[in-house]
Write a protein that holds these residues in place. Structure first.
Motif, PDB file in Angstrom:
ATOM      1  N   ALA A   1     -15.525  31.153  21.327  1.00 36.85           N
ATOM      2  CA  ALA A   1     -15.475  32.441  22.008  1.00 36.85           C
ATOM      3  C   ALA A   1     -15.620  33.590  21.022  1.00 36.85           C
ATOM      4  N   LEU A   2     -16.279  34.633  21.493  1.00 34.66           N
ATOM      5  CA  LEU A   2     -16.422  35.884  20.754  1.00 34.66           C
ATOM      6  C   LEU A   2     -15.548  36.919  21.462  1.00 34.66           C
ATOM      7  N   PHE A   3     -14.566  37.455  20.745  1.00 35.27           N
ATOM      8  CA  PHE A   3     -13.647  38.440  21.306  1.00 35.27           C
ATOM      9  C   PHE A   3     -14.054  39.824  20.810  1.00 35.27           C
ATOM     10  N   VAL A   4     -14.453  40.688  21.726  1.00 34.32           N
ATOM     11  CA  VAL A   4     -14.942  42.018  21.363  1.00 34.32           C
ATOM     12  C   VAL A   4     -14.042  43.075  21.976  1.00 34.32           C
ATOM     13  N   GLY A   5     -13.561  44.018  21.171  1.00 38.89           N
ATOM     14  CA  GLY A   5     -12.694  45.050  21.723  1.00 38.89           C
ATOM     15  C   GLY A   5     -12.390  46.144  20.725  1.00 38.89           C
ATOM     16  N   ASP A   6     -11.636  47.118  21.193  1.00 35.90           N
ATOM     17  CA  ASP A   6     -11.270  48.290  20.397  1.00 35.90           C
ATOM     18  C   ASP A   6      -9.764  48.251  20.150  1.00 35.90           C
ATOM     19  N   PRO A   7      -9.331  48.003  18.906  1.00 39.40           N
ATOM     20  CA  PRO A   7      -7.895  47.875  18.637  1.00 39.40           C
ATOM     21  C   PRO A   7      -7.128  49.183  18.723  1.00 39.40           C
ATOM     22  N   GLY A   8      -7.827  50.317  18.748  1.00 36.92           N
ATOM     23  CA  GLY A   8      -7.145  51.599  18.779  1.00 36.92           C
ATOM     24  C   GLY A   8      -6.814  52.094  20.172  1.00 36.92           C
ATOM     25  N   GLN A   9      -7.265  51.390  21.195  1.00 39.49           N
ATOM     26  CA  GLN A   9      -7.105  51.913  22.548  1.00 39.49           C
ATOM     27  C   GLN A   9      -5.895  51.299  23.246  1.00 39.49           C
ATOM     28  N   LEU A  10      -5.767  51.564  24.530  1.00 38.56           N
ATOM     29  CA  LEU A  10      -4.551  51.201  25.257  1.00 38.56           C
ATOM     30  C   LEU A  10      -4.326  49.695  25.317  1.00 38.56           C
ATOM     31  N   ASP A  11      -3.065  49.301  25.133  1.00 42.29           N
ATOM     32  CA  ASP A  11      -2.687  47.905  25.281  1.00 42.29           C
ATOM     33  C   ASP A  11      -2.719  47.510  26.751  1.00 42.29           C
ATOM     34  N   PRO A  12      -2.707  46.201  27.041  1.00 39.68           N
ATOM     35  CA  PRO A  12      -2.649  45.777  28.448  1.00 39.68           C
ATOM     36  C   PRO A  12      -1.436  46.376  29.138  1.00 39.68           C
ATOM     37  N   PHE A  13      -1.639  46.740  30.395  1.00 40.40           N
ATOM     38  CA  PHE A  13      -0.572  47.408  31.149  1.00 40.40           C
ATOM     39  C   PHE A  13       0.157  46.405  32.021  1.00 40.40           C
ATOM     40  N   SER A  14       1.476  46.554  32.054  1.00 37.89           N
ATOM     41  CA  SER A  14       2.274  45.718  32.952  1.00 37.89           C
ATOM     42  C   SER A  14       3.521  46.494  33.357  1.00 37.89           C
ATOM     43  N   ILE A  15       3.927  46.346  34.616  1.00 42.58           N
ATOM     44  CA  ILE A  15       5.155  46.990  35.084  1.00 42.58           C
ATOM     45  C   ILE A  15       6.367  46.105  34.837  1.00 42.58           C
ATOM     46  N   VAL A  16       6.148  44.898  34.312  1.00 35.37           N
ATOM     47  CA  VAL A  16       7.239  43.962  34.052  1.00 35.37           C
ATOM     48  C   VAL A  16       7.844  44.262  32.684  1.00 35.37           C
ATOM     49  N   ASP A  17       9.165  44.298  32.605  1.00 34.86           N
ATOM     50  CA  ASP A  17       9.859  44.480  31.339  1.00 34.86           C
ATOM     51  C   ASP A  17       9.676  43.219  30.501  1.00 34.86           C
ATOM     52  N   ASN A  18       9.275  43.382  29.239  1.00 33.81           N
ATOM     53  CA  ASN A  18       8.943  42.204  28.440  1.00 33.81           C
ATOM     54  C   ASN A  18       9.928  41.950  27.299  1.00 33.81           C
ATOM     55  N   ASP A  19      11.147  42.503  27.365  1.00 30.54           N
ATOM     56  CA  ASP A  19      12.098  42.305  26.279  1.00 30.54           C
ATOM     57  C   ASP A  19      12.424  40.829  26.060  1.00 30.54           C
ATOM     58  N   ARG A  20      12.408  40.038  27.114  1.00 30.01           N
ATOM     59  CA  ARG A  20      12.795  38.626  26.981  1.00 30.01           C
ATOM     60  C   ARG A  20      11.806  37.837  26.123  1.00 30.01           C
ATOM     61  N   TRP A  21      10.557  38.358  25.975  1.00 28.59           N
ATOM     62  CA  TRP A  21       9.549  37.622  25.203  1.00 28.59           C
ATOM     63  C   TRP A  21       9.273  38.239  23.837  1.00 28.59           C
ATOM     64  N   ARG A  22       9.950  39.350  23.528  1.00 30.03           N
ATOM     65  CA  ARG A  22       9.677  40.061  22.288  1.00 30.03           C
ATOM     66  C   ARG A  22       9.833  39.143  21.077  1.00 30.03           C
ATOM     67  N   GLY A  23       8.849  39.183  20.194  1.00 31.96           N
ATOM     68  CA  GLY A  23       8.913  38.415  18.964  1.00 31.96           C
ATOM     69  C   GLY A  23       8.387  37.007  19.066  1.00 31.96           C
ATOM     70  N   LEU A  24       8.182  36.518  20.277  1.00 35.67           N
ATOM     71  CA  LEU A  24       7.676  35.158  20.449  1.00 35.67           C
ATOM     72  C   LEU A  24       6.163  35.131  20.264  1.00 35.67           C
ATOM     73  N   THR A  25       5.666  34.106  19.608  1.00 36.23           N
ATOM     74  CA  THR A  25       4.218  34.025  19.370  1.00 36.23           C
ATOM     75  C   THR A  25       3.447  33.911  20.672  1.00 36.23           C
ATOM     76  N   TRP A  26       4.093  33.422  21.708  1.00 31.60           N
ATOM     77  CA  TRP A  26       3.406  33.268  23.002  1.00 31.60           C
ATOM     78  C   TRP A  26       3.781  34.379  23.986  1.00 31.60           C
ATOM     79  N   ASP A  27       4.284  35.510  23.470  1.00 28.89           N
ATOM     80  CA  ASP A  27       4.609  36.666  24.316  1.00 28.89           C
ATOM     81  C   ASP A  27       3.441  36.956  25.252  1.00 28.89           C
ATOM     82  N   PRO A  28       3.604  36.776  26.569  1.00 29.74           N
ATOM     83  CA  PRO A  28       2.473  36.931  27.492  1.00 29.74           C
ATOM     84  C   PRO A  28       2.018  38.380  27.660  1.00 29.74           C
ATOM     85  N   MET A  29       2.822  39.345  27.208  1.00 24.84           N
ATOM     86  CA  MET A  29       2.479  40.747  27.388  1.00 24.84           C
ATOM     87  C   MET A  29       1.670  41.328  26.227  1.00 24.84           C
ATOM     88  N   GLN A  30       1.542  40.583  25.137  1.00 20.20           N
ATOM     89  CA  GLN A  30       0.706  41.066  24.044  1.00 20.20           C
ATOM     90  C   GLN A  30      -0.759  40.911  24.424  1.00 20.20           C
TER      91      GLN A  30
END
Length: 435
Positions: A158-187
């Motif tokens: 796969a070729l992943f193309v994007g702009d690292p300076g722009q907005l991160d994925p948006f979610s209304i779900v609080d993601n504190d429970r996954w913070r720091g995990l390599t598989w954090d689904p909100m990153q």
């Protein structure tokens, strides 16, 4: 040796395609500044694979992005059949429906004869019984890592193309429970990919073809501090002029003339704490946008010139209620695009007018300090950008230093929103016009 933007861009593209096509890596990441030709790269990579007899899938994040790529690929590959995989009940837009080499269907089994199949990440998540050797993920920094995990079994490279300076994925779900995990689904998909596959190669696209050369001194250090970028045009190659003069030089006329000369203008209103829909700031933004059209602005790029009509002007704000107020203030200019940063992402205009997210605020929250939001708002223009805000934003930032909680094993995010805002405001003050 002088910088040749076309040569540098072509050399970078060849390195990217070489790494991607080598088969040595399951993924290749492309980091692009605003207007560097992400879609052009996606279309070229796909076309070269098809011309070599390969089949591939393309993932985009919105239906608008899917339609854009479908049209561009259909035009680039008139002899190939392009598949537009869609949700049930999808009605092809006029530009897609007019193409004879595009097939639209809600079932991937009906598109097996297509050289390229394009769909949103959400639609690809429902495909379970097909696979491709090659995939291209467009706007990969807008994609959540859980969305990538849902489709990872569909492709080999796969070729992943994007702009690292722009907005991160948006979610209304609080993601504190996954913070720091390599598989954090909100990153973002790219962040998750790189954390779990540190040997994946990264390539920059070095040239922005959208932004004028005047944008580099502020956009590059604020939002791309480690890679930077150059622009495809230099001093004198673009010019913004007016066909009519002002009868009396108001602050609005002064700021648009400053922006025409320097690429940037900052209309500073008096310091005051206000409601989010600050009526005075809304009126000032509307007056600036309207004045560009009334003064008959003309944008020259190289040897060609175009009139800056309403459709070539955009107004950006952080909140939807601000957008609604701005639309009402500009009801006499229905062609001017007024929207939030999230919806302006990926678009370009000759001139943009921005209501600064921190204007009139008592505090500086994580939302308003988000570097990606300010990056989107200040990087949509080809000629000039005018920012409208209230005095006191430096003091606001000093009173609210960046104090986000630190989470174990979570990578530090760059650029930092607090620092990015300080950099932008400091630069804008060089082009300040008091209201």
């Amino acid at each position: 040796m002088s910088f040749n933007p076309a040569s540098e861009a072509e050399a970078a593209t060849l390195r990217i395609l070489g790494d991607f096509r080598s088969g040595a890596h399951r993924g290749v990441v492309v980091n692009s500044p605003p207007g560097a030709g992400k879609s052009t790269l996606v279309v070229r990579a796909a076309a070269e694979l098809v011309e070599d007899g390969e089949r591939l899938m393309i993932v985009a994040q919105t239906n608008e992005q899917v339609d854009d790529l479908t049209v561009k690929l259909a035009q680039r590959l008139p002899g190939a059949l392009i598949g537009r995989l869609s949700a049930g009940g999808y009605v092809p837009s006029a530009r897609v429906g007019a193409l004879s080499n595009v097939a639209c269907d809600d079932k991937v089994a009906n598109l097996t004869g297509c050289a390229v199949t394009i769909a949103t990440a959400a639609k690809w998540a429902y495909v379970k019984d097909h696979s491709w050797q090659w995939a291209i993920i467009d706007e990969a920094y807008q994609m959540r890592s859980d969305a990538l995990l849902a489709i990872a079994a569909l492709f080999e490279q796969a070729l992943f193309v994007g702009d690292p300076g722009q907005l991160d994925p948006f979610s209304i779900v609080d993601n504190d429970r996954w913070r720091g995990l390599t598989w954090d689904p909100m990153q973002s998909a790219v962040a998750g990919l790189l954390r779990n596959n540190p040997n994946v190669p990264e390539h920059p696209l070095p040239v922005s073809w959208r932004l004028p050369h005047t944008a580099v001194p502020v956009i590059a250090p604020a939002f791309y501090p480690f890679t930077g970028f150059r622009t495809g045009t230099g001093p004198g190659e673009r010019e913004l002029t007016f066909t009519t003069r002002a009868l009396g030089r108001t602050p609005v006329d002064a700021v648009i003339e400053t922006a025409a000369d320097a690429g940037w203008g900052y209309l500073e209103l008096p310091a005051r704490h206000t409601l989010r829909t600050d009526a005075e700031a809304v009126a000032a933004v509307a007056d600036v946008a309207r004045r560009f059209v009334e003064r008959g602005a003309v944008a020259r790029s190289g040897s060609s010139s175009v009139a800056v009509t309403q459709e070539r002007v955009a107004v950006g704000a952080a909140h939807r209620d601000q957008v609604a107020a701005l639309q009402a203030a500009l009801n006499d200019m229905p062609g001017i695009v007024v929207d939030t940063a999230n919806r302006l992402q990926g678009r370009e205009f000759e001139v943009t007018v921005v209501l600064h997210p921190l204007s009139g605020r008592r505090d500086a929250t994580a939302f308003h300090l988000e570097a990606g939001r300010l990056c989107v708002l200040t990087s949509r223009h080809r000629q000039a950008c005018v920012v409208v805000g209230r005095a006191g934003m430096h003091e606001l930032l000093d009173a609210h230093p960046s104090a986000e909680p630190v989470h174990l094993y979570e990578p530090v995010k760059f650029p930092d929103g607090w620092a990015a805002n300080q950099t932008v405001i400091t630069y804008l003050e060089k082009h300040r016009v008091p209201a």
